[in-house]
Scaffold this motif. Structure first.
Motif, short mmCIF file in Angstrom:
data_model
loop_
_atom_site.label_atom_id
_atom_site.label_comp_id
_atom_site.label_asym_id
_atom_site.label_seq_id
_atom_site.Cartn_x
_atom_site.Cartn_y
_atom_site.Cartn_z
N GLN A 246 0.85 -1.19 0.00
CA GLN A 246 0.00 0.00 0.00
C GLN A 246 0.88 1.24 0.00
OE1 GLN A 246 -1.93 0.52 4.03
NE2 GLN A 246 -1.32 -1.62 4.24
N LYS A 247 0.29 2.41 0.20
CA LYS A 247 1.06 3.66 0.14
C LYS A 247 0.92 4.42 1.45
CE LYS A 247 1.37 4.20 -4.82
NZ LYS A 247 1.54 5.19 -5.90
N ALA A 248 1.96 5.20 1.76
CA ALA A 248 2.02 5.92 3.02
C ALA A 248 2.21 7.41 2.80
CB ALA A 248 3.18 5.38 3.87
N ASP A 249 1.87 8.19 3.84
CA ASP A 249 2.18 9.62 3.83
C ASP A 249 3.63 9.85 4.21
OD1 ASP A 249 -0.63 10.94 3.56
OD2 ASP A 249 -0.89 9.41 5.11
N ILE A 250 4.14 8.97 5.09
CA ILE A 250 5.54 9.05 5.53
C ILE A 250 6.16 7.66 5.53
CG2 ILE A 250 7.11 9.59 7.44
CD1 ILE A 250 5.14 11.73 8.37
N VAL A 251 7.33 7.53 4.91
CA VAL A 251 8.16 6.33 5.05
C VAL A 251 9.41 6.75 5.80
CG1 VAL A 251 9.57 4.62 3.87
CG2 VAL A 251 7.32 5.18 2.96
N VAL A 252 9.70 6.07 6.90
CA VAL A 252 10.88 6.41 7.69
C VAL A 252 11.81 5.20 7.74
CG1 VAL A 252 9.68 5.82 9.84
CG2 VAL A 252 11.71 7.26 9.93
N ALA A 253 13.10 5.46 7.57
CA ALA A 253 14.11 4.39 7.60
C ALA A 253 15.33 4.90 8.34
CB ALA A 253 14.49 3.97 6.18
N ASN A 274 2.88 13.87 -2.62
CA ASN A 274 3.43 14.76 -1.59
C ASN A 274 3.87 14.01 -0.33
OD1 ASN A 274 3.08 17.16 -3.09
ND2 ASN A 274 0.90 17.20 -2.51
N GLY A 275 4.01 12.69 -0.44
CA GLY A 275 4.49 11.91 0.70
C GLY A 275 5.94 12.23 1.03
N LEU A 276 6.35 11.88 2.24
CA LEU A 276 7.66 12.25 2.76
C LEU A 276 8.50 11.01 3.07
CD1 LEU A 276 8.99 15.02 3.64
CD2 LEU A 276 8.35 14.39 5.97
N PHE A 277 9.76 11.04 2.66
CA PHE A 277 10.72 9.99 2.99
C PHE A 277 11.69 10.56 4.01
CE2 PHE A 277 14.55 7.37 1.29
CZ PHE A 277 14.38 6.43 2.29
N SER A 309 28.50 12.83 14.09
CA SER A 309 28.98 12.35 12.78
C SER A 309 27.84 11.92 11.87
CB SER A 309 29.92 11.15 12.99
OG SER A 309 31.00 11.50 13.81
N TRP A 310 26.58 12.16 12.29
CA TRP A 310 25.44 11.59 11.61
C TRP A 310 24.54 12.64 10.97
CZ3 TRP A 310 25.53 6.49 10.97
CH2 TRP A 310 26.35 5.75 11.85
N CYS A 311 23.81 12.21 9.93
CA CYS A 311 22.87 13.08 9.22
C CYS A 311 21.54 12.36 9.07
CB CYS A 311 23.40 13.45 7.83
SG CYS A 311 25.04 14.19 7.83
N ALA A 312 20.47 13.16 9.05
CA ALA A 312 19.13 12.66 8.74
C ALA A 312 18.47 13.67 7.83
CB ALA A 312 18.32 12.48 10.02
N LEU A 313 17.57 13.20 6.98
CA LEU A 313 16.96 14.11 6.02
C LEU A 313 15.50 13.75 5.77
CD1 LEU A 313 16.73 12.40 3.11
CD2 LEU A 313 19.19 12.79 3.14
N ALA A 314 14.81 14.72 5.24
CA ALA A 314 13.44 14.51 4.79
C ALA A 314 13.39 14.89 3.31
CB ALA A 314 12.46 15.36 5.59
N ALA A 315 12.75 14.04 2.48
CA ALA A 315 12.72 14.27 1.04
C ALA A 315 11.32 14.01 0.48
CB ALA A 315 13.73 13.37 0.33
N ARG A 316 10.98 14.73 -0.60
CA ARG A 316 9.71 14.55 -1.28
C ARG A 316 9.94 14.36 -2.79
NH1 ARG A 316 6.84 18.52 2.33
NH2 ARG A 316 5.31 17.24 3.43
N MET A 317 8.91 13.86 -3.46
CA MET A 317 8.98 13.71 -4.92
C MET A 317 9.21 15.07 -5.57
SD MET A 317 6.06 12.38 -7.59
CE MET A 317 5.77 10.85 -6.72
N LYS A 318 10.09 15.10 -6.57
CA LYS A 318 10.34 16.35 -7.30
C LYS A 318 9.08 16.79 -8.02
CE LYS A 318 15.26 15.75 -8.25
NZ LYS A 318 16.31 15.69 -9.30
N GLU A 319 8.87 18.10 -8.04
CA GLU A 319 7.70 18.64 -8.73
C GLU A 319 7.95 18.68 -10.23
OE1 GLU A 319 6.73 22.42 -7.11
OE2 GLU A 319 6.25 21.61 -5.12
#
Length: 319
Positions: A246-253, A274-277, A309-319
């Protein structure tokens, strides 16, 4: 009843290599681990003030090299652990090509089950994350400070993910920042279940957590039940997104850079418009590789957090 004995394999490393080594241990079939990181204790102590908890035992930091982390893997005594040691050493040799793993030694000893079953509890105390999230182990007493506080009761039970590590705390902060009431959330590589439970308590209508490790799924289910969000969060043992249709509004990993790069190739198939990774576990040296993969696979990074030393990000589909 026979006293069960365990083989303890103690890996000496550094904080920045903990996530990668923990993931490697899972991949070679060692799900039961304990992480003894003096920096986690120090971080919690730094966050203390007179309006917060004040019961961290400062004796825990005495005679400890705060630069050295011990990852302890536990195997039943009758396991052919010599083979596992070889696999661990091969994994360490691979990881040290892109991370400082410190000593990278593996020590072996035998102990009784009761010796390790509760030893890690002394390192795990309530911790405030983000604006309103409070992570609380079940054995600690805590009185809410205000009505907006979101209390998550966590017993990690040897599954990685207590909230103290930078990669987990950044994920929690990004979830808190972007989640909307009624969202559907997928937690890929859910570990202890902390990110999914937080999502449920922050207003998600449905959460699915998946993990390769059967022990992690078991621990996560216990944590889900303890937090009374079993009507919202469901857990599955499986290979990342293979068990989701199925599909989600947010996928977190919250995994490692290589897996996030791989996920970036398919995650859009599992996101609503407009979902968020949200991705974490990215060592700073691999951030550019992740950015390039996101761009190549049609994702725009809209937010970036960095801690240690760590990074986290949030990304969306390109418009």
């Amino acid at each position: 009843m026979n006293d069960l004995k365990w083989v303890r394999l103690t890996i000496s490393t550094k904080s920045e290599a903990v996530e990668a080594i923990s993931y490697a241990l899972t991949n070679i079939g060692i799900p039961t681990i304990e992480i003894d990181d003096p920096n986690d204790i120090a971080l919690t102590m730094e966050k203390k003030n007179k309006t917060d908890w004040d019961y961290i035992d400062e004796e825990l930091l005495k005679n400890k090299d705060t630069d050295e982390v011990h990852i302890k893997a536990y195997l039943p005594e009758d396991t052919p652990y010599e083979e596992k040691i070889i696999q661990i050493q091969n994994s360490l040799n691979h990881i040290k090509q892109f991370l400082d793993i410190g000593k990278g030694t593996v020590k072996t000893d035998i102990l009784h089950e009761e010796e390790w079953a509760n030893s890690w509890k002394k390192y795990y105390k309530p911790l405030k994350i983000g604006k309103n999230i409070l992570i609380k182990p079940s054995w600690e007493e805590y009185t809410p400070r205000d009505d907006d506080e979101v209390i998550i009761e966590m017993d990690p039970g040897m599954a990685f993910g207590t909230g103290t590590h930078e990669t987990t705390s950044m994920c929690l902060e990004l979830i808190e920042k972007y989640i909307a009431k009624g969202d559907v959330v997928f937690d890929i590589g859910c570990g202890s279940g902390i990110l999914g439970i937080a999502s449920a308590k922050l207003g998600a209508s449905s959460v699915i957590g998946v993990d390769l490790d059967a022990n992690a799924v078991k621990v996560a289910k216990n944590n889900v039940n303890s937090n009374n969000v079993q009507h919202i969060m469901k857990l599955y043992e499986g290979n990342l997104l293979d068990v989701i249709d199925q599909k989600a509004d947010i996928v977190v990993a919250n995994i490692i850079a290589d897996v996030i790069i791989e996920l970036s190739q398919s995650v859009l198939e599992f996101l609503k418009t407009n979902g968020l990774f949200i991705a974490s576990g990215i060592i700073r040296e691999r951030l550019q590789d992740v950015k390039e993969a996101m761009d190549k696979n049609g994702l725009d990074i809209i937010d970036l957090y960095e801690k240690g030393s760590w990074c986290a990000l949030a990304a969306r589909m390109k418009e």
